[in-house]
Design an enzyme around this catalytic site. Structure first.
Site, PDB file in Angstrom:
ATOM      1  N   GLY A 208     -28.360  15.340 -27.410  1.00 20.80           N
ATOM      2  CA  GLY A 208     -27.164  15.631 -26.605  1.00 20.80           C
ATOM      3  C   GLY A 208     -26.943  17.119 -26.530  1.00 20.80           C
ATOM      4  O   GLY A 208     -27.039  17.821 -27.527  1.00 20.80           O
TER       5      GLY A 208
ATOM      6  N   GLY B 105     -20.450  13.619 -14.092  1.00 23.02           N
ATOM      7  CA  GLY B 105     -21.029  14.633 -13.215  1.00 23.02           C
ATOM      8  C   GLY B 105     -22.273  15.244 -13.815  1.00 23.02           C
ATOM      9  O   GLY B 105     -22.932  16.083 -13.206  1.00 23.02           O
TER      10      GLY B 105
ATOM     11  N   ILE C 134     -35.436  16.643 -24.663  1.00 22.58           N
ATOM     12  CA  ILE C 134     -34.618  16.759 -23.455  1.00 22.58           C
ATOM     13  C   ILE C 134     -35.132  15.734 -22.444  1.00 22.58           C
ATOM     14  O   ILE C 134     -36.274  15.828 -21.972  1.00 22.58           O
ATOM     15  CB  ILE C 134     -34.695  18.184 -22.877  1.00 22.58           C
ATOM     16  CG1 ILE C 134     -34.282  19.222 -23.934  1.00 22.58           C
ATOM     17  CG2 ILE C 134     -33.808  18.299 -21.629  1.00 22.58           C
ATOM     18  CD1 ILE C 134     -32.895  19.057 -24.519  1.00 22.58           C
ATOM     19  N   LEU C 135     -34.321  14.737 -22.126  1.00 24.28           N
ATOM     20  CA  LEU C 135     -34.787  13.647 -21.260  1.00 24.28           C
ATOM     21  C   LEU C 135     -34.914  14.091 -19.812  1.00 24.28           C
ATOM     22  O   LEU C 135     -35.791  13.639 -19.087  1.00 24.28           O
ATOM     23  CB  LEU C 135     -33.841  12.447 -21.342  1.00 24.28           C
ATOM     24  CG  LEU C 135     -33.580  11.850 -22.724  1.00 24.28           C
ATOM     25  CD1 LEU C 135     -32.939  10.476 -22.584  1.00 24.28           C
ATOM     26  CD2 LEU C 135     -34.843  11.754 -23.564  1.00 24.28           C
ATOM     27  N   ASN C 136     -34.000  14.956 -19.375  1.00 24.00           N
ATOM     28  CA  ASN C 136     -34.043  15.448 -17.997  1.00 24.00           C
ATOM     29  C   ASN C 136     -33.802  16.954 -18.006  1.00 24.00           C
ATOM     30  O   ASN C 136     -32.668  17.416 -18.011  1.00 24.00           O
ATOM     31  CB  ASN C 136     -32.980  14.740 -17.146  1.00 24.00           C
ATOM     32  CG  ASN C 136     -33.060  15.148 -15.677  1.00 24.00           C
ATOM     33  OD1 ASN C 136     -33.752  16.099 -15.314  1.00 24.00           O
ATOM     34  ND2 ASN C 136     -32.333  14.439 -14.840  1.00 24.00           N
ATOM     35  N   PRO C 137     -34.881  17.734 -18.046  1.00 24.05           N
ATOM     36  CA  PRO C 137     -34.728  19.188 -18.179  1.00 24.05           C
ATOM     37  C   PRO C 137     -33.926  19.826 -17.037  1.00 24.05           C
ATOM     38  O   PRO C 137     -33.302  20.861 -17.241  1.00 24.05           O
ATOM     39  CB  PRO C 137     -36.166  19.708 -18.166  1.00 24.05           C
ATOM     40  CG  PRO C 137     -37.028  18.531 -18.457  1.00 24.05           C
ATOM     41  CD  PRO C 137     -36.289  17.310 -18.025  1.00 24.05           C
TER      42      PRO C 137
ATOM     43  N   GLU D 206     -22.137  20.234 -24.955  1.00 22.03           N
ATOM     44  CA  GLU D 206     -21.100  21.159 -25.420  1.00 22.03           C
ATOM     45  C   GLU D 206     -21.648  22.385 -26.128  1.00 22.03           C
ATOM     46  O   GLU D 206     -21.022  23.443 -26.131  1.00 22.03           O
ATOM     47  CB  GLU D 206     -20.128  20.399 -26.327  1.00 22.03           C
ATOM     48  CG  GLU D 206     -19.292  19.450 -25.501  1.00 22.03           C
ATOM     49  CD  GLU D 206     -18.635  18.360 -26.312  1.00 22.03           C
ATOM     50  OE1 GLU D 206     -17.422  18.408 -26.447  1.00 22.03           O
ATOM     51  OE2 GLU D 206     -19.324  17.460 -26.797  1.00 22.03           O
TER      52      GLU D 206
HETATM   53 MO1  MOS Z   1     -15.969  16.648 -24.543  1.00 20.05          MO
HETATM   54  S1  MOS Z   1     -14.534  17.986 -25.159  1.00 20.05           S
HETATM   55  O1  MOS Z   1     -16.075  15.635 -25.889  1.00 20.05           O
HETATM   56  O2  MOS Z   1     -15.457  15.909 -23.124  1.00 20.05           O
END
Ligand code: MOS
Length: 743
Positions: free
Chosen positions: A705, A466, A632-635, A708
């Site tokens: 990345g 998503g 950031i590839l897609n801001p 998280e």
């Molecule tokens: Mo994340 S907790 O590595 O889906």
């Protein structure tokens, strides 16, 4: 203030792109797992234990068996053989609940599966499941969320003499912070559609890791790879709850194995609280000591988390701690305590999220003890290298995160005294917290076809949960070829595609960059070699090295794209369906790059709360976040990720809390009505900034990345703001109204 890094102008990378799968989703045409409807499909409903500890003594199912539409009742006596996995490995199979369903008669947590009903309709299966009578021999359970460390704390990182430095220091804090059990609540329920056709299995799965699911299923069912295909085309998010296989998938596999008809099993929201993981409760002692002028001299972080009776799970709360700040003396220890709960699992930002709530709360408390501004305290303790390993940082701009965030938020106008800031009759609280997340990448393979109809196709067996992976793959191909995004088909979420990484650890983008880039370069090379050679090509006789592909055209390198021909013309002349290329890259938790570099993303959150003491009404009104996440590839998708994390952080700070009933051992607020998450009405004004420094140590585009990290540190920023407004320091999440009534 930032010296902009020198990046070549790019048509697709670094531009805010809408998700290419967006139209499918808003039109309801994206097929989620539980939308899959196969001919002859049956419905399965599990029966869960109503005790949290003990043994099954009897199972009465004759009446259920006789009910209309019931095809099969599975239990320990007839489910058939499962195996355990050989060892938890992200490459070959990883589970958090090792015991296959029905392996023994012992009950270790409330809701543990004891039987499965399969029927012609969901209603028939539900009615029969309710008619099964289970006898238990009950033994005492423990679901207490107070964790007494049992003395077996393992040292995870250590330097200097933290005890002596703590004792000798003039200013110190020693506090314990508690985070509750939190349950993943993606809108999409966990689901499996399993189909054994007598030869092989197809699984439609709500999975963040189809390759891992395949590896786990192969081992637990005892099957070769070619007999297990796993498909996960679209995911209604997972937050880590859908990373690894859970026992219900095996129940569905066993049922279709016996019936040779497709079996659909969709968990209820209640089961989501019992059987498919949660973030464990953590208890963390933080001891910080500093000189009068705010130089850290000792940092100690001791954490414990609960885990299930039969499985090991460590919530790695100390991951960020050793490299976050400069201090000569440090110790991080961790341990676990057994409870009668389903196995905990990764939940968005596992480790760092509860860990940085504790560490960053501690830093705020130390700043207050020192009478130093909390931003200034962090600036005074910025390390030059990762002091836990002595390794250089691949790319660290934490100081700029702090300074940029402070400037955007207006932090210089903050007055430190509790309750000293007012607006429109409300008390304002301003707080901040830092965040960090490791740069991770996993193994990936991809193939790219440049096709004679003028389109391209790129495939990789990773998933889009998503967050924009379909779009990132299309952007990567577009960047190299100049083919428009709407002419690029992306295939994901299928084990019949080249191996893809888990959609977890904020690692998918960094993992696919080298594989997709190599694949597209190889495809272009094939195309240009033909262009230089074949009859009917305007470049016949040229050297392939003199040619290039850009703007969707093949052209001479020293001439503009329009001077050449659309790439499809070359394929047509060559009578080829496609020019193809493949690429692969290795990665993993033991990535050799980590022996040379400390690779992390960093960031800072600044939060404003409003507090009305007359009605004890607290709101998070404003959050400014600055993230150093590499390129950031897609801001647009990137900003969505951080905004989502900030909203989730409001939930973490103020609402989220899974409550276990001491009497039954059941999670009792197991519905979206009773488990409160942040909604639109709780959403603060948000301002997200990316510093956008490419981390080219990590990959050619420098992306690290960003999924998280946004949830780390935000709860500490909010509770520090709550302290600033009210004088109440909340060390146990979530902030409860009872806490604030002490104000
Ligand atoms: Mo994340 S907790 O590595 O889906």
């Amino acid at each position: 203030m930032s010296t902009a890094p020198d990046i070549k102008p790019s048509a697709f990378i670094g531009r805010p792109q809408s998700r290419i799968d967006g139209p499918l989703k808003v039109c309801g045409r994206a097929t989620y797992t539980s939308d899959v409807d196969l001919p002859g499909m049956l419905y399965a409903v599990p029966v869960g234990s109503t005790i949290a500890s003990g043994r099954i003594t009897s199972l009465e199912f004759a009446a259920a068996q006789a009910m209309p539409g019931v095809k099969l009742i599975l239990h320990r006596g007839n489910i058939g053989r499962f195996y355990r996995i050989a060892g938890n490995s992200i490459d070959t199979g990883f589970v958090d609940e090792n015991r296959p369903p029905f392996e023994d008669d012992i009950i270790r947590y409330y809701g543990q599966y004891v039987a499965l009903v399969v029927a012609e309709t969901f209603e028939a299966a539900s009615a029969a499941a309710a008619a099964i009578k289970v006898g238990y021999d009950k033994t005492p359970h423990d679901v207490s969320t107070t964790l007494e460390p049992d003395g077996k704390l393992e040292t995870q990182s250590e330097r200097g003499d933290p005890d002596k430095a703590f004792d000798d220091a003039p200013v110190k804090i020693d506090e314990t912070y508690v985070t509750p059990v939190e349950t993943h609540n993606p809108i999409e329920l966990h689901a499996t559609i399993a189909h054994w056709n007598g030869e092989s299995y197809t699984f439609y799965e709500t999975s963040q890791a189809v390759a891992n699911h395949q590896g786990t299923m192969m081992q637990m069912m005892g099957l070769p790879k070619e007999k297990v295909r796993v498909i996960s085309r679209y995911l209604g998010s997972g937050f880590g709850g859908k990373l690894w296989m859970w026992p219900h998938s095996l129940l569905a596999a066993a049922a279709t194995r016996q019936l040779e008809r497709p079996v659909k099993l969709v968990l209820s929201r209640k089961m989501m609280f019992q059987n498919v993981g949660h973030r464990p409760t953590t208890q963390q002692r933080v001891r910080l000591a500093a000189t009068e002028d705010g130089k850290l001299v000792s940092l100690q972080h001791d954490f414990v988390n609960h885990e299930a009776i039969a499985d090991d799970y460590t919530e790695d709360c100390g991951e960020a701690t050793p490299s976050m700040y400069s201090t000569p003396n440090l110790r991080v220890t961790g341990g676990t305590v057994k409870r009668n709960v389903g196995s905990p699992t990764s939940m968005r930002g596992p480790g760092a999220v509860p860990g940085l709530f504790a560490l960053e709360s501690g830093m705020d408390e130390l700043a207050i003890a020192l009478k130093i501004d909390p931003v200034e305290l962090r600036l005074r303790n910025e390390p030059e290298v990762d002091e836990s390993s002595g390794l250089p940082f691949s790319s660290r701009h934490f100081v700029e995160c702090l300074k940029t965030g402070a400037e955007k938020f207006g932090w210089s106008k903050r007055t430190p005294e509790v309750g000293s800031m007012k607006r429109d009759g409300l008390t304002l609280g301003w707080g901040m917290g830092a965040c960090s997340w490791p740069g991770l990448r996993f193994s990936a393979e991809a193939t790219v076809d440049l096709r004679a109809d003028g389109t391209a196709r790129v495939v990789c067996g990773t998933q889009d949960i998503g967050t924009g992976t379909y779009t990132i793959l299309a952007q990567l191909v577009a960047e190299h070829t100049g083919i428009a995004l709407d002419k690029i088909e992306v295939g994901l979420g299928d084990t019949s595609l080249p191996l893809g990484p888990v959609s977890g650890g904020s690692a998918a983008t960094a993992s696919v960059i080298p594989a997709v880039s190599d694949a597209v370069r190889e495809a272009i090379k094939t195309l240009l070699a033909r262009a230089a050679k074949i009859e009917g090509s305007p470049f016949k006789g040229a050297k392939a090295e003199e040619l290039a592909m850009s703007g969707g055209h093949v052209h001479r390198k020293n001439e503009p794209p329009e001077s050449g021909v659309p790439f499809a013309r070359i394929l047509d002349a060559a009578k080829l369906h496609a020019a193809s290329g493949s690429g692969s890259a290795k990665g993993g938790f033991d990535d050799p790059l980590k022996k040379k570099w400390s690779i992390h993303s960093y960031g800072a959150h600044f939060a404003e709360v409003t507090w009305d003491p007359a009605t004890a009404r607290l709101r998070v009104s404003r959050v400014v976040t600055v993230i150093d996440g590499g390129k950031i590839l897609n801001p647009r998708a990137g900003r969505n990720q951080i905004e989502g994390a900030v909203v989730m952080g409001v939930g973490m700070a103020l609402f989220e809390h899974t409550v276990y009933d001491e009497r039954s051992g059941a999670p009792i607020n197991s519905s979206l009505a009773d488990y409160v998450v942040a909604t639109n009405a709780d959403t603060p004004k948000m301002d997200v900034t990316f510093l956008d420094y490419p981390d080219t140590v990590f990959n050619e585009l420098g992306a690290r990345g960003i999924a998280e990290i946004g949830l780390a540190g935000i709860a500490a920023a909010i509770t520090s703001a709550v302290y600033h407004a009210t004088g109440v320091r909340v060390r146990k999440l979530p902030v409860m109204i009872e806490d604030l009534l002490k104000a």
